[in-house]
Design a protein around this motif. Structure first.
Motif, PDB file in Angstrom:
ATOM      1  N   GLU A 122       0.834  -1.209   0.000  1.00 57.44           N
ATOM      2  CA  GLU A 122       0.000   0.000   0.000  1.00 57.44           C
ATOM      3  C   GLU A 122       0.867   1.256   0.000  1.00 57.44           C
ATOM      4  O   GLU A 122       0.577   2.224  -0.708  1.00 57.44           O
ATOM      5  N   LEU A 123       1.931   1.231   0.788  1.00 52.78           N
ATOM      6  CA  LEU A 123       2.812   2.398   0.850  1.00 52.78           C
ATOM      7  C   LEU A 123       3.564   2.600  -0.459  1.00 52.78           C
ATOM      8  O   LEU A 123       3.785   3.737  -0.885  1.00 52.78           O
TER       9      LEU A 123
ATOM     10  N   GLN B   1       1.883   7.158  -6.459  1.00 56.59           N
ATOM     11  CA  GLN B   1       0.915   8.232  -6.697  1.00 56.59           C
ATOM     12  C   GLN B   1       1.515   9.596  -6.350  1.00 56.59           C
ATOM     13  O   GLN B   1       1.286  10.580  -7.060  1.00 56.59           O
ATOM     14  N   ASP B   2       2.277   9.656  -5.259  1.00 53.25           N
ATOM     15  CA  ASP B   2       2.942  10.902  -4.877  1.00 53.25           C
ATOM     16  C   ASP B   2       3.912  11.354  -5.967  1.00 53.25           C
ATOM     17  O   ASP B   2       4.012  12.539  -6.272  1.00 53.25           O
ATOM     18  N   GLN B   3       4.634  10.393  -6.536  1.00 60.57           N
ATOM     19  CA  GLN B   3       5.598  10.716  -7.580  1.00 60.57           C
ATOM     20  C   GLN B   3       4.885  11.283  -8.809  1.00 60.57           C
ATOM     21  O   GLN B   3       5.331  12.266  -9.403  1.00 60.57           O
TER      22      GLN B   3
ATOM     23  N   GLY C 264       2.792  18.418 -10.855  1.00 57.94           N
ATOM     24  CA  GLY C 264       2.679  19.669 -10.123  1.00 57.94           C
ATOM     25  C   GLY C 264       1.462  19.760  -9.229  1.00 57.94           C
ATOM     26  O   GLY C 264       1.102  20.841  -8.775  1.00 57.94           O
ATOM     27  N   SER C 265       0.816  18.636  -8.957  1.00 53.61           N
ATOM     28  CA  SER C 265      -0.390  18.681  -8.134  1.00 53.61           C
ATOM     29  C   SER C 265      -0.182  18.114  -6.726  1.00 53.61           C
ATOM     30  O   SER C 265      -1.150  17.873  -6.014  1.00 53.61           O
ATOM     31  N   LEU C 266       1.068  17.920  -6.335  1.00 55.39           N
ATOM     32  CA  LEU C 266       1.355  17.426  -4.984  1.00 55.39           C
ATOM     33  C   LEU C 266       1.206  18.588  -4.013  1.00 55.39           C
ATOM     34  O   LEU C 266       1.944  19.571  -4.075  1.00 55.39           O
TER      35      LEU C 266
END
Length: 68
Positions: A25-26, A32-34, A40-42
């Motif tokens: 999961e992590l 997804q974070d990457q 540019g939406s983090l």
């Protein structure tokens, strides 16, 4: 997934299968974070760092369990 990661002490109480599932999961969350970072939406870059540390914590406990 819960918003706050469990401590190493709490992780040691989980089974190896639970730890493997949490690690998967992590990894997905980090992926997804990457993607968000590259588009540019983090919103909060510190979350990415926290997710990396959480994954390392889970993998450390998993390694300790498998070697014990």
């Amino acid at each position: 997934m819960e918003s706050e990661m469990a401590t190493a002490k709490e992780l040691k109480e989980l089974s190896a299968d639970d730890l493997k599932q949490r690690a998967a999961e992590l990894r997905e969350t980090l992926f997804q974070d990457q993607l968000k970072r590259r588009t540019g939406s983090l919103d909060n870059p510190a979350e990415r760092t926290q997710h990396r540390r959480d994954l390392a914590r889970v993998l450390t406990v998993l390694t300790q369990k498998t070697k014990a």
